[in-house]
Scaffold this active site. Structure first.
Site, PDB file in Angstrom:
ATOM      1  N   TRP A   1       0.834  -1.197   0.000  1.00  0.00           N
ATOM      2  CA  TRP A   1       0.000   0.000   0.000  1.00  0.00           C
ATOM      3  C   TRP A   1       0.876   1.257   0.000  1.00  0.00           C
ATOM      4  O   TRP A   1       0.761   2.126  -0.875  1.00  0.00           O
ATOM      5  CB  TRP A   1      -0.929  -0.031   1.214  1.00  0.00           C
ATOM      6  CG  TRP A   1      -1.781   1.197   1.408  1.00  0.00           C
ATOM      7  CD1 TRP A   1      -2.233   2.053   0.445  1.00  0.00           C
ATOM      8  CD2 TRP A   1      -2.300   1.702   2.648  1.00  0.00           C
ATOM      9  NE1 TRP A   1      -3.014   3.055   1.011  1.00  0.00           N
ATOM     10  CE2 TRP A   1      -3.056   2.862   2.360  1.00  0.00           C
ATOM     11  CE3 TRP A   1      -2.209   1.269   3.966  1.00  0.00           C
ATOM     12  CZ2 TRP A   1      -3.701   3.597   3.352  1.00  0.00           C
ATOM     13  CZ3 TRP A   1      -2.858   1.998   4.948  1.00  0.00           C
ATOM     14  CH2 TRP A   1      -3.591   3.153   4.647  1.00  0.00           C
TER      15      TRP A   1
ATOM     16  N   TYR B   1      -4.083   1.417  -4.891  1.00  0.00           N
ATOM     17  CA  TYR B   1      -2.949   1.968  -4.143  1.00  0.00           C
ATOM     18  C   TYR B   1      -2.242   2.985  -5.035  1.00  0.00           C
ATOM     19  O   TYR B   1      -1.324   2.658  -5.782  1.00  0.00           O
ATOM     20  CB  TYR B   1      -1.991   0.866  -3.703  1.00  0.00           C
ATOM     21  CG  TYR B   1      -2.608  -0.155  -2.764  1.00  0.00           C
ATOM     22  CD1 TYR B   1      -3.828   0.085  -2.115  1.00  0.00           C
ATOM     23  CD2 TYR B   1      -1.980  -1.365  -2.508  1.00  0.00           C
ATOM     24  CE1 TYR B   1      -4.391  -0.849  -1.263  1.00  0.00           C
ATOM     25  CE2 TYR B   1      -2.534  -2.297  -1.638  1.00  0.00           C
ATOM     26  CZ  TYR B   1      -3.737  -2.040  -1.030  1.00  0.00           C
ATOM     27  OH  TYR B   1      -4.292  -2.975  -0.186  1.00  0.00           O
TER      28      TYR B   1
ATOM     29  N   GLN C   1      -0.169   1.094  11.876  1.00  0.00           N
ATOM     30  CA  GLN C   1       0.470   2.162  11.101  1.00  0.00           C
ATOM     31  C   GLN C   1       1.629   2.810  11.848  1.00  0.00           C
ATOM     32  O   GLN C   1       1.868   4.004  11.753  1.00  0.00           O
ATOM     33  CB  GLN C   1      -0.567   3.206  10.685  1.00  0.00           C
ATOM     34  CG  GLN C   1      -1.646   2.626   9.777  1.00  0.00           C
ATOM     35  CD  GLN C   1      -2.666   3.638   9.331  1.00  0.00           C
ATOM     36  OE1 GLN C   1      -2.978   4.574  10.061  1.00  0.00           O
ATOM     37  NE2 GLN C   1      -3.206   3.464   8.144  1.00  0.00           N
TER      38      GLN C   1
END
Length: 343
Positions: free
Chosen positions: A22, A58, A231
């Site tokens: 991604w 993406y 993340q």
């Protein structure tokens, strides 16, 4: 890192850890050095990570193009490539999903509308574009990226029928689905062979344990979990004074308020003895924890630098004991309860 797990009932053996691409696409993640990204993908394969996951959405195909560059330097039969269908920006088909800026070949900035479209026509078109960007004549796994917002607008059986046809044609080897609930998952199973689903899961976000994981275990489906370190939050590298900015990927996401960051950092500080005991990073601990939840799980970790993929690859070699696994779970449960009390 040599552990392999079968993908559903497909007979395909994948590394227990996958590389998520991604962020390699750039866009909301900021500009990347594509050459470094290519080196990162190649290094992943060298380290035994043979599952590379990407998607057209993406950054409007750029992630697939970068993966395609890496594939030109790798033996195709040694790499498991998954990509996705069902998010498109080519026409008005399907239902609106989001809008995002991108650059055209002349470097002009465009605002593009991305739509959910799992019609047979869109699925075939998406795959053909993906094959061209990837520079291959087949993909190992094709996921449906998002279901239609209106339930039943395109029946699951119709979508699955098209996927099964493409499987017979040799264009895909296995079928997967992303962002599904139990009802949709059951419909896929009734319509044909589904080998894998992809859902977010971390030690702080374990929603798949309630419904999806039991269904996967019952039917022999692989659950590929993404964002195992939230993340970057669970890496221990985010300071208490960090603030997300509008337009940033993390902005508005759960666990990214100042209070939550401080609470998570306090929890992570309590695991310093574990990182010393296992000679690993906090990220390694959290990825290993994720993989131990079930033997049906494959953990997907993003990386766009050599240092990141090399650290990720060490995760599954951590010999985390059951006792320490349960200790981490109890600490995370307490952190989750405290967050709920603050809301």
């Amino acid at each position: 890192m040599n552990e392999k797990r079968e993908l559903g009932h497909s007979g395909i053996l994948t590394s227990a850890l996958g590389l998520g691409c991604w962020a390699i696409g750039g866009g909301n993640w900021g500009d990347n050095d594509d050459s470094v990204s290519v080196d990162t993908i190649r290094r992943a394969v060298e380290l035994g990570i043979n599952w590379i996951d990407t998607a057209p959405a993406y950054n409007f195909g750029h992630s697939e193009e970068v993966v395609g560059r890496a594939l030109r330097e790798l033996p195709r039969d040694k790499v498991i490539i998954s990509t996705k269908c069902g998010l498109q920006w080519y026409d008005e088909g399907g239902e609106y999903h989001f809008s995002r800026e991108s650059r055209d070949p002349s470097n002009k900035i465009l605002l593009r509308d991305v739509r959910r479209d799992l019609s047979p026509r869109a699925i075939r078109r998406d795959l053909e574009y993906s094959l061209k960007r990837l520079g291959t004549d087949y993909v190992d796994i094709l996921y449906t990226h998002w279901q239609c917002k209106t339930y039943g607008l395109v029946p699951v059986a119709e979508t699955m029928g098209t996927l099964l046809d493409m499987k017979k044609e040799g264009k895909i080897r296995a079928i997967g689905a992303c962002n599904v609930d139990g009802r949709i998952l059951t419909e896929y199973l009734q319509a044909g062979q589904l080998d894998v689903i992809q859902e977010k899961m971390s030690i702080l976000d374990r929603k798949p344990e309630k419904e999806l994981l039991p269904l996967c275990e019952k039917h022999g489906i692989t659950l590929q979990t993404y964002s195992p370190i939230e993340q970057g939050l669970l890496s221990g590298k985010i300071s208490n004074d960090y603030r997300t900015q509008p337009g940033e990927v993390r902005h508005g996401r759960p666990w990214w308020t100042p209070e939550d960051i401080a609470a998570v950092n306090a929890m992570l500080a309590g695991w310093s003895d574990l990182t010393e005991k296992y000679h690993c990073s906090l990220a390694n601990l959290c990825v290993k924890w994720n993989s131990m939840v079930s033997d049906r799980i494959n953990v997907l970790c993003g990386a766009r630098k050599l240092s990141q993929i090399e650290d990720n690859a060490r995760s599954l070699d951590v010999a985390l004991s059951r006792e320490d696994f349960l200790r981490m779970k109890a600490d995370a449960d307490r952190c989750i309860r405290e967050r709920e009390a603050r809301q």
